[in-house]
Design a protein around this motif. Structure first.
Motif, PDB file in Angstrom:
ATOM      1  N   ARG A 258       5.556   1.906   1.918  1.00 35.32           N
ATOM      2  CA  ARG A 258       5.335   0.926   0.846  1.00 35.32           C
ATOM      3  C   ARG A 258       4.028   1.158   0.096  1.00 35.32           C
ATOM      4  N   THR A 259       3.076   1.832   0.731  1.00 40.00           N
ATOM      5  CA  THR A 259       1.760   2.052   0.111  1.00 40.00           C
ATOM      6  C   THR A 259       1.412   3.532   0.169  1.00 40.00           C
ATOM      7  N   LEU A 260       1.057   4.090  -1.003  1.00 41.64           N
ATOM      8  CA  LEU A 260       0.743   5.512  -1.096  1.00 41.64           C
ATOM      9  C   LEU A 260      -0.490   5.708  -1.962  1.00 41.64           C
ATOM     10  N   ASN A 261      -1.399   6.545  -1.499  1.00 41.26           N
ATOM     11  CA  ASN A 261      -2.587   6.885  -2.293  1.00 41.26           C
ATOM     12  C   ASN A 261      -2.672   8.398  -2.448  1.00 41.26           C
TER      13      ASN A 261
ATOM     14  N   PHE B 143       6.896   9.623 -12.393  1.00 41.18           N
ATOM     15  CA  PHE B 143       7.649  10.450 -11.446  1.00 41.18           C
ATOM     16  C   PHE B 143       7.725   9.752 -10.082  1.00 41.18           C
ATOM     17  N   ILE B 144       6.590   9.250  -9.625  1.00 45.64           N
ATOM     18  CA  ILE B 144       6.545   8.582  -8.322  1.00 45.64           C
ATOM     19  C   ILE B 144       7.343   7.282  -8.347  1.00 45.64           C
ATOM     20  N   TYR B 145       7.193   6.505  -9.423  1.00 44.91           N
ATOM     21  CA  TYR B 145       7.954   5.260  -9.539  1.00 44.91           C
ATOM     22  C   TYR B 145       9.452   5.524  -9.424  1.00 44.91           C
ATOM     23  N   ALA B 146       9.895   6.609 -10.051  1.00 52.83           N
ATOM     24  CA  ALA B 146      11.325   6.923 -10.099  1.00 52.83           C
ATOM     25  C   ALA B 146      11.843   7.459  -8.764  1.00 52.83           C
ATOM     26  N   TYR B 147      11.099   8.398  -8.196  1.00 50.77           N
ATOM     27  CA  TYR B 147      11.595   9.095  -7.010  1.00 50.77           C
ATOM     28  C   TYR B 147      11.259   8.380  -5.696  1.00 50.77           C
ATOM     29  N   LEU B 148      10.300   7.451  -5.738  1.00 52.19           N
ATOM     30  CA  LEU B 148       9.968   6.667  -4.552  1.00 52.19           C
ATOM     31  C   LEU B 148      10.117   5.184  -4.903  1.00 52.19           C
ATOM     32  N   PRO B 149      11.345   4.725  -5.113  1.00 56.13           N
ATOM     33  CA  PRO B 149      11.580   3.381  -5.656  1.00 56.13           C
ATOM     34  C   PRO B 149      11.186   2.236  -4.726  1.00 56.13           C
ATOM     35  N   ASP B 150      10.989   2.505  -3.439  1.00 57.28           N
ATOM     36  CA  ASP B 150      10.645   1.440  -2.495  1.00 57.28           C
ATOM     37  C   ASP B 150       9.143   1.211  -2.382  1.00 57.28           C
ATOM     38  N   LEU B 151       8.362   2.057  -3.057  1.00 56.02           N
ATOM     39  CA  LEU B 151       6.902   1.864  -3.029  1.00 56.02           C
ATOM     40  C   LEU B 151       6.519   0.544  -3.688  1.00 56.02           C
ATOM     41  N   VAL B 152       5.498  -0.098  -3.120  1.00 60.35           N
ATOM     42  CA  VAL B 152       4.971  -1.340  -3.692  1.00 60.35           C
ATOM     43  C   VAL B 152       3.590  -1.103  -4.288  1.00 60.35           C
ATOM     44  N   TYR B 153       2.799  -0.249  -3.639  1.00 63.78           N
ATOM     45  CA  TYR B 153       1.441   0.040  -4.105  1.00 63.78           C
ATOM     46  C   TYR B 153       1.255   1.543  -4.270  1.00 63.78           C
ATOM     47  N   LEU B 154       0.647   1.943  -5.390  1.00 62.02           N
ATOM     48  CA  LEU B 154       0.286   3.337  -5.637  1.00 62.02           C
ATOM     49  C   LEU B 154      -1.165   3.387  -6.090  1.00 62.02           C
ATOM     50  N   ASP B 155      -1.951   4.188  -5.376  1.00 66.43           N
ATOM     51  CA  ASP B 155      -3.375   4.362  -5.715  1.00 66.43           C
ATOM     52  C   ASP B 155      -4.089   3.020  -5.854  1.00 66.43           C
ATOM     53  N   PHE B 156      -3.888   2.177  -4.853  1.00 64.90           N
ATOM     54  CA  PHE B 156      -4.576   0.876  -4.723  1.00 64.90           C
ATOM     55  C   PHE B 156      -4.122  -0.169  -5.749  1.00 64.90           C
ATOM     56  N   ARG B 157      -3.055   0.085  -6.479  1.00 65.24           N
ATOM     57  CA  ARG B 157      -2.566  -0.889  -7.456  1.00 65.24           C
ATOM     58  C   ARG B 157      -1.088  -1.189  -7.222  1.00 65.24           C
ATOM     59  N   ARG B 158      -0.750  -2.465  -7.401  1.00 61.19           N
ATOM     60  CA  ARG B 158       0.650  -2.859  -7.260  1.00 61.19           C
ATOM     61  C   ARG B 158       1.465  -2.286  -8.412  1.00 61.19           C
ATOM     62  N   ILE B 159       2.635  -1.777  -8.091  1.00 60.96           N
ATOM     63  CA  ILE B 159       3.480  -1.140  -9.102  1.00 60.96           C
ATOM     64  C   ILE B 159       4.182  -2.217  -9.927  1.00 60.96           C
ATOM     65  N   ASP B 160       4.067  -2.097 -11.220  1.00 63.19           N
ATOM     66  CA  ASP B 160       4.681  -3.051 -12.146  1.00 63.19           C
ATOM     67  C   ASP B 160       6.196  -2.838 -12.186  1.00 63.19           C
ATOM     68  N   ASP B 161       6.955  -3.926 -12.056  1.00 59.63           N
ATOM     69  CA  ASP B 161       8.420  -3.829 -12.029  1.00 59.63           C
ATOM     70  C   ASP B 161       8.966  -3.223 -13.317  1.00 59.63           C
ATOM     71  N   HIS B 162       8.374  -3.569 -14.465  1.00 59.52           N
ATOM     72  CA  HIS B 162       8.843  -3.034 -15.746  1.00 59.52           C
ATOM     73  C   HIS B 162       8.626  -1.520 -15.792  1.00 59.52           C
ATOM     74  N   ALA B 163       7.454  -1.085 -15.347  1.00 55.37           N
ATOM     75  CA  ALA B 163       7.166   0.355 -15.335  1.00 55.37           C
ATOM     76  C   ALA B 163       8.132   1.095 -14.411  1.00 55.37           C
ATOM     77  N   LYS B 164       8.474   0.460 -13.297  1.00 58.49           N
ATOM     78  CA  LYS B 164       9.406   1.074 -12.357  1.00 58.49           C
ATOM     79  C   LYS B 164      10.793   1.240 -12.990  1.00 58.49           C
ATOM     80  N   LYS B 165      11.237   0.221 -13.725  1.00 63.46           N
ATOM     81  CA  LYS B 165      12.544   0.298 -14.388  1.00 63.46           C
ATOM     82  C   LYS B 165      12.555   1.379 -15.467  1.00 63.46           C
ATOM     83  N   MET B 166      11.481   1.472 -16.233  1.00 67.87           N
ATOM     84  CA  MET B 166      11.374   2.511 -17.269  1.00 67.87           C
ATOM     85  C   MET B 166      11.427   3.901 -16.646  1.00 67.87           C
ATOM     86  N   ALA B 167      10.747   4.058 -15.508  1.00 67.22           N
ATOM     87  CA  ALA B 167      10.732   5.352 -14.829  1.00 67.22           C
ATOM     88  C   ALA B 167      12.118   5.715 -14.314  1.00 67.22           C
TER      89      ALA B 167
END
Length: 523
Positions: free
Chosen positions: A159-162, A177-201
């Protein structure tokens, strides 16, 4: 940058370092003082902090078998090693070291949080065993291949990747790329992944993701099928009849049979082989099905035996507990009475009565144990007879089936020899043309050569049948012997443990009484 300590010599983890670390990290209150006096067992330590120690090599951690959290950050460690016994580890920090490759983590199946921040790692791999991994920190390393991130798709709990500070983090499409290929991630580089950005990816990489998902599903199906096949094979091995449900044994007879393969080219041998194989495989399948039924009978016999053993032990222990409870109720009342008694003669009399009660309890408990020993011995002996009879019957019937295989082989041998001799006679008369391969025609120079070739093929086949029979008989006999031996040894160990428990309890009661007697005499 990695922290280097030029003023300090590189160190290896030794007992002195570990004792200091454990002592400093122990409880501070009265319990901590007691621990320092008596010493802390490494196996009882749950958390260990070894940061800023200038450690070059990980070693001597094998005693920390129950460790949950380990800090090895801010050292000069070059390799991940020496962690194989820390199977309960949940949290591991190896950040700020000089590690170049991920390795040595294969046994850490319970690890959830792993930090390798600020090292020299260029490739993400060798994490397959970390099926529970939730947090992975690989920032400030040398990871430069974006496709390497695909590897992380197999970690369903992640769920968390840095990855900040790596060359890939500079790529234009890095986050998408990460949002698209790792869809279960919640945090990337200390920031919560935005749902809209994830859908766009996901929309941007949808075609590639769909294709990859399809491939992964196909691979998963294959792996599950292979796993099921292996499990089935293990079940069949436990029944000692593996690979007897098909033509494996028949095929193995011809795998190394050079002469037999040559003779298969003779006119009429093809049909003979088909009929032989069909009948042979039927016998093998009969052995297989019979073996499964016998395995089930052995399992039922063993399960019933274990139930009887456990039931007898539980009943005996319950009776013992009732005896102890009744004793303790009376004993503690007597102890209180002794403490309240002022007359020395009465005290001595009551102490003597308590001592006699303790002796009587000892005799009662030992009698119960002896009764249980006799009961279990009778049950074990009955089971031993039954299981030996089952194994003996299994072997007898399998040997009967194998005799049928040998009869088939002998019949096939006779027919094959008849065809070969007939072919030899026709060859001598010039009635056989050049249809046969050259190495086959070379057999028909004289009768001895033909007979020897057919005989060699026959001997190979019989040897294969004999070896499979011997293997089965040896294994099932060995299983039976080891099982019975283990049952007897387990009972001996159980009896010794129980007698020790009884003696320890009686000694404790007697010591308590003796101490009370000493106090009363002093008073």
């Amino acid at each position: 940058m990695n922290r280097m300590y030029d003023s300090m010599e590189p160190r290896v983890i030794d007992d002195d370092m570990l004792k200091v670390a454990v002592g400093e990290q122990g409880p501070r209150e009265e319990a901590g003082q007691l621990a320092k006096q008596e010493g802390i067992l490494f196996k009882d330590v749950m958390s260990l902090q070894l940061d800023f120690q200038n450690i070059l090599r990980i070693d001597n951690l094998w005693q920390f078998e129950n460790l949950r959290k380990l800090q090895l950050d801010n050292n000069i460690i070059e390799r991940i090693e020496g962690l194989e016994n820390l199977v309960h580890l949940v949290w591991l920090d190896l950040s700020f070291n000089n590690i170049e490759a991920i390795e040595g983590l294969d046994t850490l199946v319970n690890l959830e949080d792993l930090s390798l921040f600020n090292n020299r790692i260029s490739k993400i791999d060798s994490l397959d065993a970390l099926v529970k991994l939730q947090v992975l920190s690989l920032g400030n390393n040398q990871i430069g291949n974006m496709m390497n991130l695909i590897y992380l798709r197999k970690f369903k709990c992640l769920r968390t990747l840095n990855l900040s500070g790596n060359p890939i983090a500079e790529a234009e499409d890095y986050k998408m790329f990460i949002y698209a290929y790792l869809p279960d991630l919640v945090y990337l580089d200390f920031r919560r992944i935005d749902d809209h950005a994830k859908k766009m990816a996901e929309m941007k990489h949808q075609y590639s993701i769909d294709e990859m998902t399809h491939q992964e599903n196909q691979m998963q199906i294959k792996q599950e099928e292979e796993q099921a096949r292996r499990m089935k094979l293990e079940e069949h091995k436990m029944a000692f009849i593996e690979r007897l449900d098909d033509s494996y044994l028949f095929d193995s007879m011809y795998a190394e049979d050079v002469e037999g393969n040559k003779l298969s080219y003779l006119p009429g041998v093809g049909d003979l082989l088909v009929a032989y194989k069909d009948k042979f495989v039927i016998i093998c399948v009969n052995i297989f099905e019979y073996g499964l039924k016998q395995q089930e009978k052995r399992k039922i016999e063993l399960d019933t035996f274990n139930e009887c053993i456990q039931e007898a032990i539980q009943e005996n222990q319950e009776e013992g507990r009732l005896k102890i409870a009744k004793f303790e109720e009376k004993h503690f009342m007597n102890l209180n009475s002794i403490r309240e008694e002022s007359d020395l003669l009465n005290i001595e009399k009551k102490i003597m009565e308590c001592s006699e009660d303790i002796t009587e309890l000892f005799n009662v408990l030992m009698t119960l144990e002896m009764q249980l020993v006799e009961q279990l011995e009778e049950t074990i002996n009955m089971f031993e007879r039954n299981i030996i009879d089952l194994v003996g019957l299994f072997i007898e019937n399998v040997q009967g089936f194998m005799a049928q295989c040998r009869d088939l082989e002998n019949h096939h041998h006779e027919k094959l020899l008849e065809i070969a001799i007939n072919t030899l006679e026709k060859t001598a008369k010039g009635e056989i043309g050049n249809d046969l391969p050259e190495d086959v025609r070379a057999l028909f120079i004289d009768k001895d050569t033909v007979v020897n070739a057919v005989g060699a093929s026959h001997d190979i086949h019989l040897l294969k049948i004999d070896n499979r029979e011997d293997e089965l008989v040896t294994r099932v006999n060995s299983w039976c012997t080891h099982l019975v031996d283990k049952i007897h040894k387990d009972e001996i160990m159980r009896n010794r443990k129980r007698v020790k428990e009884i003696n320890q309890y009686i000694d404790h009661m007697q010591n308590e009484l003796d101490n009370l007697e000493c106090v009363d005499i002093v008073d």
